[in-house]
Design a protein around this motif. Sequence first.
Motif, PDB file in Angstrom:
ATOM      1  N   GLY A 181     -15.098   3.698  -5.670  1.00 20.03           N
ATOM      2  CA  GLY A 181     -14.142   3.056  -6.487  1.00 20.03           C
ATOM      3  C   GLY A 181     -13.112   2.287  -5.615  1.00 20.03           C
ATOM      4  N   GLU A 182     -12.178   1.802  -6.345  1.00 23.74           N
ATOM      5  CA  GLU A 182     -11.071   0.712  -5.770  1.00 23.74           C
ATOM      6  C   GLU A 182      -9.811   1.602  -5.151  1.00 23.74           C
ATOM      7  N   ASN A 183     -10.070   2.936  -5.320  1.00 24.21           N
ATOM      8  CA  ASN A 183      -8.744   3.741  -4.683  1.00 24.21           C
ATOM      9  C   ASN A 183      -9.424   4.445  -3.501  1.00 24.21           C
ATOM     10  N   SER A 184     -10.007   3.771  -2.816  1.00 23.64           N
ATOM     11  CA  SER A 184     -10.794   4.609  -1.561  1.00 23.64           C
ATOM     12  C   SER A 184      -9.732   4.770  -0.377  1.00 23.64           C
ATOM     13  N   GLU A 185      -8.902   3.732  -0.221  1.00 22.20           N
ATOM     14  CA  GLU A 185      -8.043   4.080   1.210  1.00 22.20           C
ATOM     15  C   GLU A 185      -6.922   3.382   0.906  1.00 22.20           C
ATOM     16  N   GLY A 186      -5.560   4.182   1.190  1.00 18.94           N
ATOM     17  CA  GLY A 186      -4.282   3.791   0.831  1.00 18.94           C
ATOM     18  C   GLY A 186      -4.046   2.474   1.804  1.00 18.94           C
ATOM     19  N   TYR A 187      -3.228   1.378   1.040  1.00 18.76           N
ATOM     20  CA  TYR A 187      -3.027   0.149   1.758  1.00 18.76           C
ATOM     21  C   TYR A 187      -1.427   0.109   2.033  1.00 18.76           C
ATOM     22  N   ILE A 188      -1.018  -0.213   3.354  1.00 20.56           N
ATOM     23  CA  ILE A 188       0.154  -0.458   3.813  1.00 20.56           C
ATOM     24  C   ILE A 188       0.211  -1.820   4.165  1.00 20.56           C
ATOM     25  N   PRO A 189       1.049  -2.863   3.833  1.00 19.26           N
ATOM     26  CA  PRO A 189       0.957  -4.140   4.438  1.00 19.26           C
ATOM     27  C   PRO A 189       1.579  -4.283   5.684  1.00 19.26           C
ATOM     28  N   ASN A 190       1.234  -5.415   6.404  1.00 22.21           N
ATOM     29  CA  ASN A 190       1.799  -5.396   7.907  1.00 22.21           C
ATOM     30  C   ASN A 190       3.033  -6.414   7.559  1.00 22.21           C
ATOM     31  N   ILE A 191       4.074  -5.548   7.946  1.00 17.91           N
ATOM     32  CA  ILE A 191       5.418  -6.094   8.053  1.00 17.91           C
ATOM     33  C   ILE A 191       6.027  -6.190   9.223  1.00 17.91           C
ATOM     34  N   PRO A 192       6.681  -7.241   9.846  1.00 11.33           N
ATOM     35  CA  PRO A 192       7.121  -7.373  11.069  1.00 11.33           C
ATOM     36  C   PRO A 192       8.248  -6.240  11.517  1.00 11.33           C
ATOM     37  N   GLY A 193       8.034  -5.660  12.563  1.00 10.87           N
ATOM     38  CA  GLY A 193       8.756  -4.631  12.965  1.00 10.87           C
ATOM     39  C   GLY A 193       8.732  -3.185  12.516  1.00 10.87           C
ATOM     40  N   LEU A 194       7.708  -3.061  11.678  1.00  5.53           N
ATOM     41  CA  LEU A 194       7.452  -1.904  10.991  1.00  5.53           C
ATOM     42  C   LEU A 194       7.283  -0.429  11.964  1.00  5.53           C
ATOM     43  N   GLY A 195       6.548  -1.125  13.029  1.00  4.61           N
ATOM     44  CA  GLY A 195       6.428   0.159  13.983  1.00  4.61           C
ATOM     45  C   GLY A 195       7.556   0.516  14.797  1.00  4.61           C
ATOM     46  N   SER A 196       8.616  -0.254  14.654  1.00  2.24           N
ATOM     47  CA  SER A 196       9.984   0.038  15.359  1.00  2.24           C
ATOM     48  C   SER A 196      10.796   1.183  14.354  1.00  2.24           C
ATOM     49  N   PHE A 197      10.339   1.304  13.334  1.00  2.00           N
ATOM     50  CA  PHE A 197      11.113   2.165  12.242  1.00  2.00           C
ATOM     51  C   PHE A 197      11.126   3.617  12.788  1.00  2.00           C
ATOM     52  N   CYS A 198      12.062   4.303  12.887  1.00  2.00           N
ATOM     53  CA  CYS A 198      12.580   5.545  13.619  1.00  2.00           C
ATOM     54  C   CYS A 198      12.251   6.737  12.529  1.00  2.00           C
ATOM     55  N   GLY A 199      12.225   6.318  11.259  1.00  7.18           N
ATOM     56  CA  GLY A 199      12.428   7.447  10.201  1.00  7.18           C
ATOM     57  C   GLY A 199      10.835   7.734   9.733  1.00  7.18           C
ATOM     58  N   GLU A 200      10.839   8.348   8.630  1.00  4.37           N
ATOM     59  CA  GLU A 200       9.576   8.821   8.040  1.00  4.37           C
ATOM     60  C   GLU A 200       8.766   7.510   7.235  1.00  4.37           C
ATOM     61  N   VAL A 201       7.490   7.239   7.446  1.00  6.02           N
ATOM     62  CA  VAL A 201       6.685   6.138   6.581  1.00  6.02           C
ATOM     63  C   VAL A 201       5.491   7.032   6.277  1.00  6.02           C
ATOM     64  N   MET A 202       5.374   6.771   4.956  1.00  5.71           N
ATOM     65  CA  MET A 202       4.132   7.268   4.331  1.00  5.71           C
ATOM     66  C   MET A 202       3.763   6.524   3.429  1.00  5.71           C
ATOM     67  N   HIS A 203       2.376   6.729   3.146  1.00  6.79           N
ATOM     68  CA  HIS A 203       1.691   6.027   1.869  1.00  6.79           C
ATOM     69  C   HIS A 203       2.256   6.925   0.600  1.00  6.79           C
ATOM     70  N   SER A 204       1.944   6.536  -0.539  1.00  8.25           N
ATOM     71  CA  SER A 204       2.181   7.358  -1.810  1.00  8.25           C
ATOM     72  C   SER A 204       1.320   8.296  -1.938  1.00  8.25           C
ATOM     73  N   ASN A 205      -0.037   8.100  -1.351  1.00 16.26           N
ATOM     74  CA  ASN A 205      -0.997   9.296  -1.808  1.00 16.26           C
ATOM     75  C   ASN A 205      -0.488  10.557  -0.753  1.00 16.26           C
ATOM     76  N   HIS A 206       0.377  10.481   0.001  1.00 15.95           N
ATOM     77  CA  HIS A 206       0.824  11.680   0.948  1.00 15.95           C
ATOM     78  C   HIS A 206       2.165  12.170   0.301  1.00 15.95           C
ATOM     79  N   TYR A 207       2.757  11.511  -0.902  1.00 13.05           N
ATOM     80  CA  TYR A 207       3.853  11.966  -1.204  1.00 13.05           C
ATOM     81  C   TYR A 207       3.564  12.966  -2.340  1.00 13.05           C
ATOM     82  N   GLU A 208       4.347  14.266  -2.566  1.00 11.95           N
ATOM     83  CA  GLU A 208       4.365  15.401  -3.357  1.00 11.95           C
ATOM     84  C   GLU A 208       5.186  15.571  -4.279  1.00 11.95           C
ATOM     85  N   ASN A 209       6.490  15.616  -3.763  1.00  5.45           N
ATOM     86  CA  ASN A 209       7.745  15.416  -4.517  1.00  5.45           C
ATOM     87  C   ASN A 209       8.865  15.244  -3.556  1.00  5.45           C
ATOM     88  N   GLY A 210      10.173  15.140  -4.349  1.00  2.00           N
ATOM     89  CA  GLY A 210      11.347  14.439  -3.428  1.00  2.00           C
ATOM     90  C   GLY A 210      12.048  15.618  -2.819  1.00  2.00           C
TER      91      GLY A 210
END
Length: 382
Positions: free
Chosen positions: A138-167
């Motif tokens: 299918g078309e939903n085989s692997e989560g996609y995260i765009p390449n954003i300048p400086g994203l690797g420097s972000f100190c907080g939590e970064v996740m794709h929605s497929n790892h989000y359970e609740n708030g």
Amino acid sequence: MQKETVVLIVGAGPAGLAISACLNLQNVPNIVLEKEDLCASLWKKRSYDRLKLHLAKQFCELPYMPFPQNAPTFVSKTGFIQYLDNYVSHFNVNPVYHRTVESASFDKRGGKWLVIVRNTLFNMVEKYEGTFLVVATGENSEGYIPNIPGLGSFCGEVMHSNHYENGKTFDGKNVLVVGCGNSGMEIAYDLSNSGAQTSIVVRSPVHVLTKRMVQLGMVLLKFVTCELVDNIILTLSKLNYGNLSDYGLQRPKQGPFYLKNTTGRSPVIDVGTMEKIKAQKIKVLPSIRKVNGDYIQFANGETKSFDAIVFATGYKSTVRKWLKDDGGLFNEEGMPKKRVPNHWKGENGLYCAGFSRGGLYGISNDAKSIALDICMVLGEKK
């Protein structure tokens, strides 16, 4: 070790399960190969808790098995998982788990598909051979995260929605949701309800409808033109939500059902997010320009600090990584080159299911078409 069968199916999501069920009804031998330890892993392992089917149940049924009459119109995540488990049991679908496909190629001499598989449970290589190959990843085989300048420097939590359970774990935190599709809008709503200071990045124009509007539109499409349906539903949306631009959102120029049919892009089905946006409990922001540590700069020049980022930026197909002889069925993005409804059939007994961008309704149509075609080919060979 080499196993032989008539039909090899890669993927035990709803598409793979539906194909196997349709073939089992016709007594066509098949093997379903699944890399996870269970079927429907996207639903069971990688979907948020409050998820419900966004379409009415009659548009989400797999072949030959309706939902129970007492099931709600919009089925919950747990209800759909139970439906899938009942489906597997009823049609005697028996996937082979812990099998990661490393390559699939067509042997022109023997006229068979050879699939090389890694048994991840024992770290062994296995070989499977079949007359037909169905790509059901299918078309939903692997989560996609765009390449954003400086994203690797972000100190907080970064996740794709497929790892989000609740708030629950985000209470009191500043959270940015990137992506304004159904998942992004619903996750933003869930985060806000859980006490997070929530913002959402809206990069593209979007249609916002209620579930009942979509349900009405799906019924009307059986009787009148798509253009007329779009006009009716858009009028209802404008009466219900007013001018979306007042809240940082823009409507597309084309209608919601036209866009769904031509591009596969779904309208957002509002679960309460718009009310929170109007009340400024969820802030709408433009696209991200760059990330610098905890600070994110947006296209309007505004810079804000966040504790976490949830990317609801969709998925991508991975079929190009392992399918060697597709005969031109797939493009570079791993999606069918042909448009619906002619997208599902390739050469040399190759098929694909779950790539129509038509959700579960499209999966059901794919499964029935593929099973019928395979049975016709087998009948001609007798």
